[in-house]
Design a protein around this motif. Structure first.
Motif, PDB file in Angstrom:
ATOM      1  N   UNK A 146       0.688  -1.227   0.175  1.00 54.12           N
ATOM      2  CA  UNK A 146       0.001  -0.065   0.077  1.00 54.12           C
ATOM      3  C   UNK A 146       1.010   1.401   0.161  1.00 54.12           C
ATOM      4  N   UNK A 147       1.996   1.273  -0.532  1.00 60.54           N
ATOM      5  CA  UNK A 147       3.015   2.435  -0.487  1.00 60.54           C
ATOM      6  C   UNK A 147       2.408   3.565  -1.579  1.00 60.54           C
ATOM      7  N   UNK A 148       2.727   4.830  -1.149  1.00 59.79           N
ATOM      8  CA  UNK A 148       2.383   5.865  -2.270  1.00 59.79           C
ATOM      9  C   UNK A 148       3.523   5.767  -3.028  1.00 59.79           C
ATOM     10  N   UNK A 149       3.411   6.261  -4.314  1.00 60.78           N
ATOM     11  CA  UNK A 149       4.210   6.122  -5.320  1.00 60.78           C
ATOM     12  C   UNK A 149       5.669   7.002  -4.939  1.00 60.78           C
ATOM     13  N   UNK A 150       5.536   8.019  -4.179  1.00 62.99           N
ATOM     14  CA  UNK A 150       6.642   8.809  -3.890  1.00 62.99           C
ATOM     15  C   UNK A 150       7.619   7.885  -2.823  1.00 62.99           C
ATOM     16  N   UNK A 151       6.503   7.122  -2.034  1.00 65.11           N
ATOM     17  CA  UNK A 151       7.546   6.281  -1.024  1.00 65.11           C
ATOM     18  C   UNK A 151       8.151   5.150  -1.683  1.00 65.11           C
ATOM     19  N   UNK A 152       7.578   4.461  -2.630  1.00 64.03           N
ATOM     20  CA  UNK A 152       8.093   3.531  -3.368  1.00 64.03           C
ATOM     21  C   UNK A 152       9.577   3.952  -4.003  1.00 64.03           C
ATOM     22  N   UNK A 153       9.326   4.835  -4.698  1.00 64.82           N
ATOM     23  CA  UNK A 153      10.489   5.333  -5.477  1.00 64.82           C
ATOM     24  C   UNK A 153      11.846   5.627  -4.587  1.00 64.82           C
ATOM     25  N   UNK A 154      11.250   5.580  -3.123  1.00 62.82           N
ATOM     26  CA  UNK A 154      12.375   6.271  -2.195  1.00 62.82           C
ATOM     27  C   UNK A 154      12.847   4.955  -1.505  1.00 62.82           C
ATOM     28  N   UNK A 155      12.662   3.850  -1.602  1.00 59.06           N
ATOM     29  CA  UNK A 155      12.896   2.649  -0.656  1.00 59.06           C
ATOM     30  C   UNK A 155      14.370   2.567  -1.260  1.00 59.06           C
TER      31      UNK A 155
END
Length: 282
Positions: A146-155
């Motif tokens: 359920x991550x936000x796209x901004x969170x996804x790319x910052x993993x």
């Protein structure tokens, strides 16, 4: 008579139904027990602080939203009773502030994937002739965390713990939350890291997801690849639709709102309730 019994008599004289009387008196006895557990000997003067801390306790104890709101309604009636008895002079319970605001957002519904669509997506991403290991990982993460796209790319690589099966996500406001990882996510991550990512020219990047030209994926690249795969499947694919599906599925399966709010990185359960309660019912 103690205050609860006096309150019962007040409700009888006010013409409340027997079921309502039982419900209201039970709620107030529960409230008085809560105060007693805090070492408070209730003197009939209801305080604003007592109301807000009780609501916080109910929320953290994972009471259902409707149950919390019912108890707040009971407290309003009890407040009126105390004023009638001359034990206090003002209303300190404000339903505009004290009810968990589901009704205000109940008209909101979000788009989610049906079970059939989710199954079709999962079968599709497991076909290596159609989906790269990176894209498979991205879609798996979106659907199961359920991550936000901004969170996804910052993993970052260090954010994913294979041993404990936990993912640390840097969310809004710089807050970090932990989300448990399903076995499917772990397997997809290992597959990507052992193949496609290991051979990448930016393999020394601290970020998990890479593009052909960059050491860190951006949100436009995610939207582009989802649009490409969605076109093949005939399914509209956007990052937030995966997020909405994640939250709604948890609620459907009986996970408490407080837990869903924490996993989604919401500031409070009001946001979770406003967007997902009505969708879940549908």
């Amino acid at each position: 008579m103690d205050l609860a019994d006096q309150f019962r008599q007040y409700l009888v004289e006010d013409g409340k139904s027997p079921a309502t009387i039982v419900s209201y008196v039970g709620d107030i006895r529960g409230f008085l027990r809560y105060l007693g557990g805090k070492g408070v000997e209730f003197d009939g003067a209801l305080q604003r602080y007592q109301v807000t801390t009780y609501k916080k306790y109910l929320v953290e104890a994972d009471y259902e939203v409707n149950t919390i709101n019912k108890k707040m309604n009971s407290l309003v009636c009890f407040n009126h009773f105390l004023i009638r008895q001359g034990l206090m002079t003002e209303l300190v319970v404000d339903l505009r502030k004290d009810k968990v605001k589901v009704a205000g957002g109940s008209e909101k519904e979000v788009e989610v994937y049906t079970e059939d669509e989710a199954d079709r997506i999962l079968f599709y991403i497991h076909d290596p002739t159609k989906v790269s290991t990176r894209d498979k990982l991205i879609i798996t993460l979106l659907l199961f965390t359920g991550v936000r796209v901004s969170e996804l790319v910052s993993i970052r690589l260090k954010d994913m713990d294979f041993l404990t099966m936990q993912l640390n996500i840097l969310g809004k406001g710089g807050k970090i939350r932990e989300v448990p990882l399903r076995a499917e996510v772990i397997e997809a991550a290992k597959e990507y890291m052992d193949t496609e990512r290991r051979q990448h020219k930016y393999s020394d990047s601290e970020y998990l997801l890479l593009t052909e030209r960059s050491s860190k994926m951006d949100r436009d690249a995610v939207n582009k690849l989802l649009k490409k795969h969605g076109k093949v499947l005939g399914i509209y694919m956007k990052p937030h639709k995966f997020r909405h599906t994640f939250c709604t599925t948890l609620i459907d399966r009986g996970v408490p709102l407080t837990t869903v709010a924490k996993l989604a990185g919401h500031s409070g359960i009001q946001t979770t309730a406003a967007f997902y309660i009505n969708t879940s019912r549908q």
